[in-house]
Design a protein around this motif. Sequence first.
Motif, PDB file in Angstrom:
ATOM      1  N   GLY A 190       6.753   6.655  11.202  1.00  0.00           N
ATOM      2  CA  GLY A 190       6.448   5.567  12.024  1.00  0.00           C
ATOM      3  C   GLY A 190       5.607   3.565  10.783  1.00  0.00           C
ATOM      4  O   GLY A 190       4.832   4.216  10.129  1.00  0.00           O
ATOM      5  N   ASN A 191       5.671   2.694  11.452  1.00  0.00           N
ATOM      6  CA  ASN A 191       5.224   1.532  10.364  1.00  0.00           C
ATOM      7  C   ASN A 191       4.373   1.107  12.399  1.00  0.00           C
ATOM      8  O   ASN A 191       4.750   0.856  12.840  1.00  0.00           O
ATOM      9  CB  ASN A 191       6.366   0.783  10.320  1.00  0.00           C
ATOM     10  N   ASP A 192       2.533   1.569  11.724  1.00  0.00           N
ATOM     11  CA  ASP A 192       1.631   0.679  12.937  1.00  0.00           C
ATOM     12  C   ASP A 192       1.274  -0.841  12.832  1.00  0.00           C
ATOM     13  O   ASP A 192       0.368  -0.852  13.102  1.00  0.00           O
ATOM     14  CB  ASP A 192       1.062   2.486  12.860  1.00  0.00           C
ATOM     15  N   ASP A 193       1.731  -1.337  11.397  1.00  0.00           N
ATOM     16  CA  ASP A 193       1.069  -2.602  11.116  1.00  0.00           C
ATOM     17  C   ASP A 193       2.572  -3.401  11.143  1.00  0.00           C
ATOM     18  O   ASP A 193       2.794  -3.547  10.101  1.00  0.00           O
ATOM     19  CB  ASP A 193       0.348  -2.425  10.439  1.00  0.00           C
ATOM     20  N   THR A 194       3.433  -3.979  11.959  1.00  0.00           N
ATOM     21  CA  THR A 194       4.657  -4.147  12.686  1.00  0.00           C
ATOM     22  C   THR A 194       4.299  -5.543  11.667  1.00  0.00           C
ATOM     23  O   THR A 194       5.123  -7.010  12.142  1.00  0.00           O
ATOM     24  CB  THR A 194       5.586  -4.332  13.226  1.00  0.00           C
ATOM     25  N   VAL A 195       2.869  -6.913  11.872  1.00  0.00           N
ATOM     26  CA  VAL A 195       2.693  -7.693  11.976  1.00  0.00           C
ATOM     27  C   VAL A 195       1.843  -8.750  10.278  1.00  0.00           C
ATOM     28  O   VAL A 195       2.274  -9.118  10.137  1.00  0.00           O
ATOM     29  CB  VAL A 195       1.800  -8.419  13.180  1.00  0.00           C
ATOM     30  N   THR A 196       2.018  -7.210   9.580  1.00  0.00           N
ATOM     31  CA  THR A 196       1.016  -7.738   8.448  1.00  0.00           C
ATOM     32  C   THR A 196       1.872  -8.616   7.082  1.00  0.00           C
ATOM     33  O   THR A 196       3.122  -7.871   7.308  1.00  0.00           O
ATOM     34  CB  THR A 196       1.021  -6.518   7.887  1.00  0.00           C
ATOM     35  N   ALA A 197       1.836  -9.577   6.825  1.00  0.00           N
ATOM     36  CA  ALA A 197       2.476  -9.903   5.851  1.00  0.00           C
ATOM     37  C   ALA A 197       2.180  -9.654   4.186  1.00  0.00           C
ATOM     38  O   ALA A 197       2.151  -9.574   3.210  1.00  0.00           O
ATOM     39  CB  ALA A 197       2.316 -11.534   5.763  1.00  0.00           C
ATOM     40  N   ASP A 198       0.836  -8.626   4.351  1.00  0.00           N
ATOM     41  CA  ASP A 198       0.265  -8.304   3.434  1.00  0.00           C
ATOM     42  C   ASP A 198       1.604  -6.554   2.858  1.00  0.00           C
ATOM     43  O   ASP A 198       0.697  -6.158   3.023  1.00  0.00           O
ATOM     44  CB  ASP A 198      -1.090  -7.529   3.265  1.00  0.00           C
ATOM     45  N   ASP A 199       2.332  -7.192   2.124  1.00  0.00           N
ATOM     46  CA  ASP A 199       3.365  -5.920   1.860  1.00  0.00           C
ATOM     47  C   ASP A 199       2.760  -5.644   0.285  1.00  0.00           C
ATOM     48  O   ASP A 199       2.898  -3.753   0.919  1.00  0.00           O
ATOM     49  CB  ASP A 199       4.903  -7.198   0.751  1.00  0.00           C
ATOM     50  N   ARG A 200       1.814  -5.501   0.579  1.00  0.00           N
ATOM     51  CA  ARG A 200       1.591  -4.406  -1.268  1.00  0.00           C
ATOM     52  C   ARG A 200       0.557  -2.742  -0.499  1.00  0.00           C
ATOM     53  O   ARG A 200       0.270  -1.760  -0.178  1.00  0.00           O
ATOM     54  CB  ARG A 200       0.223  -4.964  -1.892  1.00  0.00           C
ATOM     55  N   ASN A 201      -0.232  -3.882   0.518  1.00  0.00           N
ATOM     56  CA  ASN A 201      -1.542  -3.244   1.822  1.00  0.00           C
ATOM     57  C   ASN A 201      -0.358  -2.392   2.052  1.00  0.00           C
ATOM     58  O   ASN A 201      -0.652  -0.983   2.531  1.00  0.00           O
ATOM     59  CB  ASN A 201      -2.128  -3.753   1.945  1.00  0.00           C
ATOM     60  N   LEU A 202       0.558  -2.723   3.091  1.00  0.00           N
ATOM     61  CA  LEU A 202       1.746  -2.571   3.517  1.00  0.00           C
ATOM     62  C   LEU A 202       2.291  -0.726   2.836  1.00  0.00           C
ATOM     63  O   LEU A 202       2.628   0.373   3.575  1.00  0.00           O
ATOM     64  CB  LEU A 202       2.972  -3.152   4.743  1.00  0.00           C
ATOM     65  N   LEU A 203       2.826  -1.680   2.307  1.00  0.00           N
ATOM     66  CA  LEU A 203       4.154  -0.362   1.211  1.00  0.00           C
ATOM     67  C   LEU A 203       2.824   0.610   0.876  1.00  0.00           C
ATOM     68  O   LEU A 203       3.047   1.768   0.902  1.00  0.00           O
ATOM     69  CB  LEU A 203       4.080  -1.044   0.020  1.00  0.00           C
TER      70      LEU A 203
END
Length: 243
Positions: A190-203
């Motif tokens: 599951g992706n629990d942050d579907t709004v962030t544009a910070d791809d590195r942190n999301l990854l």
Amino acid sequence: MSKIPVLEIFGPTIQGEGMVIGQKTMFVRTAGCDYSCSWCDSSFTWDGSAKDSIRQMEPDEIWKELKELGGDGFSFVTISGGNPALLKNLSELISLLKAEKIKICLETQGSRWQDWFYEIDELTLSPKPPSSGMKTDFDVLGYIVNNLQTKRKAEQQVSLKIVVFDDKDYEYAKNIHKRYPGVPFYLQVGNDDTVTADDRNLLQKLLDKYDWLIEKTIHDNDLTDVKVLPQLHTYVWGNKRGV
Ligand SMILES: C[S@@+](CC[C@H](N)C(=O)[O-])C[C@H]1O[C@@H](n2cnc3c(N)ncnc32)[C@H](O)[C@@H]1O
Ligand SMILES: Nc1nc2[nH]cc(C(=O)O)c2c(=O)[nH]1
Ligand code: SF4
Ligand SMILES: [Mg+2]
């Protein structure tokens, strides 16, 4: 021909989820959903925020746009939403795609049946775990699974794919697999942050979650015939839309 509410047509891209992960495909995303999952990554299909972008399109208009975008470079089309299974008249688009020798994938949560399900080549049922805030209607899901198990064409592929955010979701997923042991079974991060544009942190967060889900599964003797997958497109493109 009747019209279909469309929010996005995009591709070619790769299928980022489920049993045909990695498959080169075009996407058609319909508008409208009977659910409102707390973590829906496509909430614009049902929350009103993109209502001005909904286009009522005839199947041949959709086909024309797919060809404009994809040319001769595709042979798969994935239909998602929203819940495309709300649309009885999607059968007309499905017939057109079949006539054009296109393989068809469909993503739906298993809350509604349509007779045209039998015409889908790769059908993914994705019942929603507790973290979504939704309640599964097991009568409907059972009806869908039973129809497909007993009446589908031999070459049709059907799978169950459960998105897992936490331990409760994991238990829900196990219960689904227990109910329908004959259906190929997938767990998805599951992706629990579907709004962030910070791809590195999301990854990094998504990789940690994938690690967590793999660890749980490999140490679980109750789950043997299971595939644990990332939501691949988010690892490559983050929360970008239309990919
Ligand atoms: C946007 S839904 C549309 C199709 C259908 N309504 C469904 O839920 O199956 C497509 C897929 O994305 C998954 N999904 C939605 N939000 C997600 C998230 N935040 N993280 C991981 N998967 C997600 C859903 O579980 C579903 O399998
Ligand atoms: N690349 C890519 N793969 C996907 N698989 C399922 C998707 C969906 O939103 O239904 C999706 C999507 O939006 N993009
Ligand atoms: S069922 Fe699918 S489209 Fe509908 S709210 Fe849930 S994840 Fe989003
Ligand atoms: Mg998606």
